[in-house]
Design a protein around this motif. Sequence first.
Motif, mmCIF file in Angstrom:
data_model
loop_
_atom_site.group_PDB
_atom_site.id
_atom_site.type_symbol
_atom_site.label_atom_id
_atom_site.label_comp_id
_atom_site.label_asym_id
_atom_site.label_seq_id
_atom_site.Cartn_x
_atom_site.Cartn_y
_atom_site.Cartn_z
ATOM 1 N N VAL A 43 7.208 16.779 -19.638
ATOM 2 C CA VAL A 43 6.846 18.068 -19.043
ATOM 3 C C VAL A 43 8.083 18.788 -18.499
ATOM 4 O O VAL A 43 8.148 20.013 -18.497
ATOM 5 C CB VAL A 43 5.774 17.886 -17.945
ATOM 6 N N VAL B 27 -3.693 20.383 -12.397
ATOM 7 C CA VAL B 27 -2.554 20.376 -13.324
ATOM 8 C C VAL B 27 -2.324 21.769 -13.899
ATOM 9 O O VAL B 27 -1.186 22.264 -13.942
ATOM 10 C CB VAL B 27 -2.799 19.364 -14.466
ATOM 11 N N THR C 230 -0.732 23.951 -11.403
ATOM 12 C CA THR C 230 0.652 23.522 -11.163
ATOM 13 C C THR C 230 1.590 24.064 -12.232
ATOM 14 O O THR C 230 2.671 24.580 -11.932
ATOM 15 C CB THR C 230 0.722 21.986 -11.121
ATOM 16 N N ILE C 231 1.181 23.951 -13.483
ATOM 17 C CA ILE C 231 2.016 24.436 -14.587
ATOM 18 C C ILE C 231 2.089 25.964 -14.566
ATOM 19 O O ILE C 231 3.168 26.554 -14.738
ATOM 20 C CB ILE C 231 1.469 23.935 -15.941
ATOM 21 N N ILE D 135 3.690 14.296 -14.466
ATOM 22 C CA ILE D 135 2.378 14.493 -13.872
ATOM 23 C C ILE D 135 1.360 13.789 -14.770
ATOM 24 O O ILE D 135 1.078 14.225 -15.888
ATOM 25 C CB ILE D 135 2.062 15.991 -13.641
ATOM 26 N N LEU E 57 2.493 11.828 -9.727
ATOM 27 C CA LEU E 57 3.519 12.835 -10.007
ATOM 28 C C LEU E 57 4.898 12.346 -9.602
ATOM 29 O O LEU E 57 5.036 11.412 -8.805
ATOM 30 C CB LEU E 57 3.230 14.141 -9.244
ATOM 31 N N GLY F 22 0.768 17.057 -17.914
ATOM 32 C CA GLY F 22 1.601 18.235 -17.676
ATOM 33 C C GLY F 22 1.870 19.031 -18.930
ATOM 34 O O GLY F 22 2.141 20.236 -18.864
ATOM 35 N N ASP F 23 1.791 18.358 -20.102
ATOM 36 C CA ASP F 23 1.931 19.090 -21.362
ATOM 37 C C ASP F 23 0.669 19.003 -22.213
ATOM 38 O O ASP F 23 0.712 19.177 -23.426
ATOM 39 C CB ASP F 23 3.170 18.644 -22.148
#
Length: 467
Positions: free
Chosen positions: A162, A244, A247-248, A257, A284, A381-382
């Motif tokens: 990420v 999440v 957050t991104i 994450i 995280l 995260g991705d």
Amino acid sequence: MGIHDLPRNESGIATALDVLRQRFGARLETGQALRAQHGHTTTWLATQAPDAVICPQSTEEVQEIVRICAAHRAPVIPFGTGTSLEGHVNAPAGGISLDFKEMNAILAVHPEDMDAVIQPGVTRKALNTHLRDTGLFFPVDPGADASLGGMAATSASGTNAVRYGTMKDNVLALKAVLPSGELVQTASRARKTSAGYDLTRLMVGSEGTLGIITELTLRLQGIPEAISAATCSFPSVEAACNAVILTIQYGLPVARIELLDALQVRAVNTYSKLDLPETPLLLLEFHGTEAAVTEQADVFGGIAAEMGGSGFTFTTREEDRTKLWQARHDAYWAALTLRPGAKGISTDVCVPVSRLAECVSAAQARLAADGFIAPIVGHVGDGNFHSLLLIDMENPAEIARAEDFIGWLNDLAISMGGTCTGEHGIGQGKAKYLERELGPGAMEMMRAIKRAVDPLNILNPGKMGLG
């Protein structure tokens, strides 16, 4: 869930073995146990062993072996550490397994340019141990201590992607032996280039079907001044995924994450002797200065609270961070304790982050409806996550239901603008989903490249749906 053998060139393989034995003597090994180990896969695919195993010690030896095999149309299958999950190292047409454990030298480190030149058998942990005193590290971390040549061949990813990207983002250049035995260098050490086709990224992720990697130039990163790890529990997987997404979208530069659903947390607690709340969990990591990691943790804490998160804690103590991440990396083995004697079938899909909560929630609901014991973890995260289906491999009906679920999940991810694999690769296990994802035009283009580079189809045949 069967896979089909390809036609074997019996006489060609036999002749190639005779010639290789004359040249390399006892280094050409044909013991049954060793061959089985070099065809073994860690999930549901059947073992398809090569006819022999050899450990080359130089690029020149790789070239020589490939030329001999090409002359007699004997397949060549590269082997790193055997941690791939989709049958990449199987030998459906027989042939020679090239094990790169003896090509494990770190050839050069250029601290001022933040890059390193290595042989393909170097493992991720070995490289980072070597780099420790330079203040640099290599960030791609798939969990297993895989070889970096294998990681490049499968375009590996992992917990740090990420922030730091995947292997495609961290390989600057490589050398590879083509099916003709010719050596090709794909790029220089320069950080960017506009010179010709991007052959580096053609080779990264090609799963050994176009060339055999014998040298890599890798991008390195500076070890952060401070690192903090954080955990936060959520009432549902959907709430955790929404945290999440926020957050991104907020642009918070998290380094890792990770999502663990309640079932996986229970397994981790038992296996790794932790006492985490047995509800969906985000794990995280933040990298930066002391002030930056504290600020990042505080901002995430606010996002988590907005999504119903609780028990948010973070620590900069190395021993605490190491314990948490080791538990995450041991999640596969922990999950197996949920159904002793079962085999773990690991799925791997990736969707745009905005569809993450929807996709994970749908997967969880389908698993429950089908009656599977199947914890979910993810590099969320991705947008990448995994379900580990614990299956009785002696029960054909259960295996068939697992296959149905995997196909359904792959199709769901593709329908959401995602992919059937974010990091495991295609190999044999996901070959039938690749055309659904990319379409016939892209598949024909890949087959045309394969035919042009490897007209005899000797490099890792039977992978990626390329024949």
